[in-house]
Write an enzyme that holds these catalytic residues in place. Structure first.
Site, PDB file in Angstrom:
ATOM      1  N   HIS B  54       0.864  -1.166   0.000  1.00 35.63           N
ATOM      2  CA  HIS B  54       0.000   0.000   0.000  1.00 35.63           C
ATOM      3  C   HIS B  54       0.911   1.230   0.000  1.00 35.63           C
ATOM      4  O   HIS B  54       2.132   1.118   0.225  1.00 35.63           O
ATOM      5  CB  HIS B  54      -0.894  -0.024   1.241  1.00 35.63           C
ATOM      6  CG  HIS B  54      -2.084  -0.938   1.121  1.00 35.63           C
ATOM      7  ND1 HIS B  54      -3.109  -0.952   2.042  1.00 35.63           N
ATOM      8  CD2 HIS B  54      -2.413  -1.854   0.172  1.00 35.63           C
ATOM      9  CE1 HIS B  54      -4.020  -1.845   1.675  1.00 35.63           C
ATOM     10  NE2 HIS B  54      -3.620  -2.409   0.544  1.00 35.63           N
ATOM     11  N   CYS B  83      -5.747   1.628   6.114  1.00 33.05           N
ATOM     12  CA  CYS B  83      -6.377   0.343   6.420  1.00 33.05           C
ATOM     13  C   CYS B  83      -5.752  -0.261   7.679  1.00 33.05           C
ATOM     14  O   CYS B  83      -4.821   0.297   8.257  1.00 33.05           O
ATOM     15  CB  CYS B  83      -6.199  -0.616   5.239  1.00 33.05           C
ATOM     16  SG  CYS B  83      -4.551  -1.349   5.150  1.00 33.05           S
TER      17      CYS B  83
END
Lengths: 154, 154
Positions: B54, B83
Site C-alpha cells: 500500500h 487500512c
C-alpha cells in the site's frame, strides 16, 4: 502422527531456520489454503534492509495477489506472535485463523485479533522459542529494531 | 501561504498521481522526520503484483531501516485513510501523527489509532477524493481487491 497444524508450523520453522542461516531474524511463516501452502516467507529485515518484510508479510507477498475468498479460507502459521503490522494485515485480508509457534519471547496483538473474531492458537513450540532466544542473545539490538524499540541505527 | 501539512500532503498527492500514471491505484504517502521527507511511496498492487505495498507501506519501505527514535518523531502523510495493515504498521513503529487526505472513499482504522494515542488529522482534501473516485469508476474490482473485498482474481 502429527496433525495438520504441526506439519504447517514445521514448514514455518524451516523458513525461520532459512532466515537464521542467511544471518537474518529467525521468524518464519506460511499461509495455507485448503491444506496447501500458497506462500512461504521469513523475516528479511537484515537481508533486504526491509522495514516491512516480517515473516508473515513476506509469506503474504510471496503468495502473490489472491482473491479475497482465498484469504478468508486460509490459515496463517507463524513462529512468533504477530506484531501490530502483521496482525493488521491479518485483519485487512480477513484471515480467520492464526497458529502461533510461541508468544513468550514477544506477545503481539493476539487480543486485538481475538476481539475481531480471529481464531488464535498458540502452540507453545520449544523450537520456535529456542531459535529466538539464541538469536536475541547474539543480536539484542537487531531484535529491538524489529519490534520498533531500538534507539540506534543498526 | 500553505502550512507544512499542506506541503507534505501535496507531496503524497504527487505520489498518488505517479501511481495513477503507472496504471496503479492512486494512493500516495510520504513520511516526514523533522520537516524533511525521508520516504515517499505509492500503492504498488498493480505495478509489482503486491499484496502488501500500500502507499504507506511503500513509503516506509523506501525510507529504509530507521532507528526507533526517528519513527517516534515522524509524521505519516497519506492521501487515503489507512487500512488495518497500514494502521498496524503505524502502531508498530509508534509514529505519533498521521495526516489523512480523505476518508470519504474509505474509512480505515482511525478509531484504533486514536485509541492508542496517535494524533489523526483528516484534511478533507478534494483532490485526494477526486483521484480515488475517478479510479474506482474505471476499476471497481481492483479497488475492492485492495481492501480485501474482491471475490475474483484480478
Amino acid at each position: 502422527m502429527p496433525g495438520d497444524d504441526d506439519v504447517f508450523l514445521q514448514a514455518a520453522i524451516e523458513e525461520a531456520e532459512k532466515g537464521r542461516d542467511e544471518g537474518g531474524i529467525p521468524i518464519g511463516s506460511v499461509i495455507v489454503h485448503k491444506g496447501k501452502i500458497i506462500g512461504r516467507g521469513h523475516n528479511r529485515r537484515v537481508q533486504h534492509g526491509s522495514a516491512i518484510h516480517h515473516g508473515e508479510m513476506n509469506a503474504l507477498e510471496n503468495a502473490g495477489r489472491q482473491p479475497a475468498s482465498v484469504y478468508k479460507e486460509s490459515v496463517l502459521y507463524t513462529t512468533l506472535s504477530p506484531c501490530s503490522m502483521c496482525s493488521g494485515t491479518i485483519l485487512l485480508y480477513k484471515i480467520p485463523k492464526v497458529v502461533i509457534g510461541e508468544n513468550r519471547t514477544y506477545l503481539g496483538e493476539e487480543s486485538l485479533l481475538q476481539s475481531r473474531g480471529v481464531e488464535v492458537v498458540v502452540a507453545n513450540n520449544d523450537r520456535c522459542y529456542e531459535l529466538m532466544q539464541e538469536f536475541i542473545a547474539k543480536n539484542p539490538t537487531l531484535w529491538a529494531e524489529d519490534t520498533g524499540e531500538v534507539e540506534v541505527k543498526a
